[in-house]
Design a protein around this motif. Structure first.
Motif, PDB file in Angstrom:
ATOM      1  N   LEU A  28      33.491  42.882  35.993  1.00 22.48           N
ATOM      2  CA  LEU A  28      34.669  42.032  36.097  1.00 22.48           C
ATOM      3  C   LEU A  28      34.981  41.868  37.583  1.00 22.48           C
ATOM      4  N   HIS A  29      35.013  40.621  38.034  1.00 22.71           N
ATOM      5  CA  HIS A  29      35.304  40.312  39.427  1.00 22.71           C
ATOM      6  C   HIS A  29      36.578  39.491  39.524  1.00 22.71           C
ATOM      7  N   THR A  30      37.338  39.730  40.562  1.00 21.39           N
ATOM      8  CA  THR A  30      38.453  38.870  40.900  1.00 21.39           C
ATOM      9  C   THR A  30      38.227  38.398  42.324  1.00 21.39           C
ATOM     10  N   TYR A  31      39.176  37.689  42.898  1.00 21.64           N
ATOM     11  CA  TYR A  31      38.982  37.174  44.253  1.00 21.64           C
ATOM     12  C   TYR A  31      40.227  37.428  45.091  1.00 21.64           C
ATOM     13  N   PRO A  33      42.414  35.571  47.842  1.00 22.10           N
ATOM     14  CA  PRO A  33      42.642  34.315  48.540  1.00 22.10           C
ATOM     15  C   PRO A  33      42.788  34.523  50.051  1.00 22.10           C
ATOM     16  N   VAL A  34      43.110  35.733  50.456  1.00 21.71           N
ATOM     17  CA  VAL A  34      43.285  36.038  51.877  1.00 21.71           C
ATOM     18  C   VAL A  34      41.938  36.123  52.585  1.00 21.71           C
ATOM     19  N   THR A  35      40.973  36.843  51.984  1.00 25.03           N
ATOM     20  CA  THR A  35      39.677  37.045  52.634  1.00 25.03           C
ATOM     21  C   THR A  35      38.599  36.073  52.162  1.00 25.03           C
ATOM     22  N   GLY A  36      38.833  35.394  51.044  1.00 29.32           N
ATOM     23  CA  GLY A  36      37.814  34.497  50.495  1.00 29.32           C
ATOM     24  C   GLY A  36      36.638  35.252  49.898  1.00 29.32           C
ATOM     25  N   GLU A  37      36.894  36.459  49.419  1.00 27.87           N
ATOM     26  CA  GLU A  37      35.830  37.274  48.841  1.00 27.87           C
ATOM     27  C   GLU A  37      36.064  37.487  47.352  1.00 27.87           C
ATOM     28  N   ARG A  38      34.972  37.781  46.658  1.00 26.31           N
ATOM     29  CA  ARG A  38      35.099  38.222  45.286  1.00 26.31           C
ATOM     30  C   ARG A  38      34.956  39.738  45.293  1.00 26.31           C
ATOM     31  N   LEU A  39      35.732  40.380  44.415  1.00 21.67           N
ATOM     32  CA  LEU A  39      35.807  41.842  44.380  1.00 21.67           C
ATOM     33  C   LEU A  39      35.540  42.335  42.969  1.00 21.67           C
ATOM     34  N   CYS A  40      34.635  43.292  42.808  1.00 24.10           N
ATOM     35  CA  CYS A  40      34.377  43.883  41.495  1.00 24.10           C
ATOM     36  C   CYS A  40      35.468  44.911  41.223  1.00 24.10           C
ATOM     37  N   ILE A  41      36.183  44.742  40.115  1.00 23.98           N
ATOM     38  CA  ILE A  41      37.303  45.636  39.825  1.00 23.98           C
ATOM     39  C   ILE A  41      37.095  46.477  38.569  1.00 23.98           C
ATOM     40  N   ARG A  67      31.753  43.718  46.696  1.00 25.05           N
ATOM     41  CA  ARG A  67      32.493  42.771  47.534  1.00 25.05           C
ATOM     42  C   ARG A  67      31.527  41.823  48.230  1.00 25.05           C
ATOM     43  N   ALA A  68      31.802  40.519  48.123  1.00 22.77           N
ATOM     44  CA  ALA A  68      30.949  39.521  48.767  1.00 22.77           C
ATOM     45  C   ALA A  68      31.739  38.221  48.919  1.00 22.77           C
ATOM     46  N   PRO A  69      31.297  37.344  49.815  1.00 27.32           N
ATOM     47  CA  PRO A  69      31.947  36.027  49.912  1.00 27.32           C
ATOM     48  C   PRO A  69      31.869  35.287  48.570  1.00 27.32           C
TER      49      PRO A  69
END
Length: 184
Positions: A28-31, A33-41, A67-69
């Motif tokens: 499950l990934h979210t993003y 908006p501040v860094t423009g990255e997707r994050l696995c949560i 974590r990645a763009p």
């Protein structure tokens, strides 16, 4: 008196159900908006011996999965395709992803592929009109790249249908305890 509401979606149950059906790791990934990255949560099925061995032998793969763009791989691309307004001009690949609601790319872990679908905000969840996008996350299956063609298409369909059903059957629960604080 206005009531505060909180959406309820048991994402752990959704991830476990998808893992049970696919026998693959589900993320499950979210993003941001501040860094423009997707994050696995969150994840399910990451106990697979082959997957763990390959992650241990590939420096940096875990960090890139965490974590990645947004434009780096399938989970970010499926969110990116749906974050822009419907009247926004999109690249051809993002238009295609938005149309089919599935993205497929190589994983940061060599030899593995990510198949991702968007997870939308629950119907009735509070949002300021136009200020919050309807896509809040992406759900991904990480499968060995030896699985080409039909199994990957089937994963995309299965995930799209399961995520849509989970969102449609989830509820928004009012929190009465916050209503008194808002009224004060």
């Amino acid at each position: 008196m206005q009531q505060s509401t909180t959406p309820l979606l048991d994402t752990a149950l959704l991830l476990e159900a998808l893992h049970s059906r696919t026998k693959q790791a589900v993320l499950l990934h979210t993003y941001s908006p501040v860094t423009g990255e997707r994050l696995c949560i969150a994840a399910a099925g990451v106990h697979d011996v082959r997957l763990r061995r390959e992650l241990a032998c590939t420096p940096g793969a875990v960090d890139r999965l965490r974590r990645a763009p947004l434009d780096a791989d399938a989970p970010g691309l499926v969110m990116l395709a749906n974050l822009a307004g419907h009247d926004a001009s999109l690249r051809q690949d993002l238009r295609q992803i938005r149309s089919v609601q599935v993205a497929l790319t190589d994983s940061p872990l060599p030899g593995w592929i990510l198949v991702s679908v968007p997870l939308r905000r629950l119907p009735g969840a509070p949002a300021i009109p136009g200020a919050e996008p309807s896509v809040v996350a992406a759900v991904s299956v990480m499968a060995p790249d030896a699985m080409e063609g039909d199994p990957l298409v089937a994963y995309g369909r299965l995930m799209r249908n399961a995520v849509q059903a989970a969102v449609e059957t989830s509820v928004v629960i009012p929190h009465h305890r916050f209503a008194a604080a808002q009224a004060a």
